[in-house]
Scaffold this motif. Structure first.
Motif, PDB file in Angstrom:
ATOM      1  N   GLY A 198       0.581  -1.106   0.014  1.00  0.00           N
ATOM      2  CA  GLY A 198       0.011   0.086  -0.089  1.00  0.00           C
ATOM      3  C   GLY A 198       0.719   1.148   0.175  1.00  0.00           C
ATOM      4  N   GLY A 199       2.200   1.330   0.310  1.00  0.00           N
ATOM      5  CA  GLY A 199       2.789   2.132   0.288  1.00  0.00           C
ATOM      6  C   GLY A 199       3.446   2.617  -1.157  1.00  0.00           C
ATOM      7  N   LEU A 221      10.315   7.110 -11.529  1.00  0.00           N
ATOM      8  CA  LEU A 221       9.228   6.220 -11.224  1.00  0.00           C
ATOM      9  C   LEU A 221       8.357   6.454 -10.163  1.00  0.00           C
ATOM     10  N   GLN A 222       7.480   7.112 -10.046  1.00  0.00           N
ATOM     11  CA  GLN A 222       6.483   7.034  -9.078  1.00  0.00           C
ATOM     12  C   GLN A 222       5.772   6.100  -8.658  1.00  0.00           C
ATOM     13  N   THR A 223       5.925   5.173  -7.587  1.00  0.00           N
ATOM     14  CA  THR A 223       5.147   4.002  -7.625  1.00  0.00           C
ATOM     15  C   THR A 223       4.139   4.165  -6.462  1.00  0.00           C
ATOM     16  N   SER A 224       2.984   3.635  -6.472  1.00  0.00           N
ATOM     17  CA  SER A 224       2.088   3.959  -5.496  1.00  0.00           C
ATOM     18  C   SER A 224       0.997   2.513  -5.332  1.00  0.00           C
ATOM     19  N   SER A 225       0.528   2.402  -4.259  1.00  0.00           N
ATOM     20  CA  SER A 225      -0.432   1.214  -3.963  1.00  0.00           C
ATOM     21  C   SER A 225       0.424   0.032  -4.155  1.00  0.00           C
ATOM     22  N   LEU A 226       1.859  -0.186  -3.586  1.00  0.00           N
ATOM     23  CA  LEU A 226       2.728  -1.018  -4.023  1.00  0.00           C
ATOM     24  C   LEU A 226       2.047  -2.398  -3.151  1.00  0.00           C
ATOM     25  N   GLY A 243      -1.987   2.788 -13.512  1.00  0.00           N
ATOM     26  CA  GLY A 243      -2.973   3.232 -12.641  1.00  0.00           C
ATOM     27  C   GLY A 243      -2.160   3.531 -11.301  1.00  0.00           C
ATOM     28  N   ARG A 244      -1.179   2.813 -11.169  1.00  0.00           N
ATOM     29  CA  ARG A 244      -0.210   2.916  -9.697  1.00  0.00           C
ATOM     30  C   ARG A 244       0.826   3.242 -10.204  1.00  0.00           C
TER      31      ARG A 244
END
Length: 121
Positions: free
Chosen positions: A14-15, A80-85, A65-66
């Motif tokens: 989620g991070g 590379l921005q990652t989210s909802s990992l 989307g993430r």
């Protein structure tokens, strides 16, 4: 062109993390940057790419989307921005570059050393 990937680390599910790919050396010209990843025991997987002007980017369905790719050409750096990992995002992430057309099916002559992203559940 020399590439240096950084920004990996350990994060909970989620991070988010922001990976960087800094280019140096002969960076003149219009080169595109692609991100790949490779999980332990698995084949290398395309993550996404961005063109020189930043006007075009595409992503693998697994990250769409993430993850977001952006670039700052003044700094010769791509992010590379990652989210909802998710735990399945755990892998070594590599950036690579080539001049001209870009996408998952091309050969890339320039590679960064990789940065490890570990997502805990």
């Amino acid at each position: 062109v020399q590439l240096q990937a950084s920004g990996g680390g350990l994060v909970q599910a989620g991070g988010s993390l922001r990976l960087s790919c800094a280019a140096s050396g002969r960076t003149g010209g219009t080169y595109g940057i692609v991100w790949f990843r490779q999980a332990p025991g698995k084949a290398r997987e395309f993550v996404g790419y961005i063109t020189w002007g930043g006007g075009a980017a595409d992503y693998a369905d697994s990250v769409k989307g993430r993850f977001t790719i952006s670039r700052d050409n003044a700094k010769n750096t791509v992010y590379l921005q990652t989210s909802s990992l998710k735990p399945e995002d755990t892998a070594v992430y590599y950036c690579a570059a080539r001049y001209g057309a870009i996408g998952p099916g091309y050969e890339y002559p320039y590679w960064g050393q990789g940065t490890l992203v570990t997502v805990s559940s």
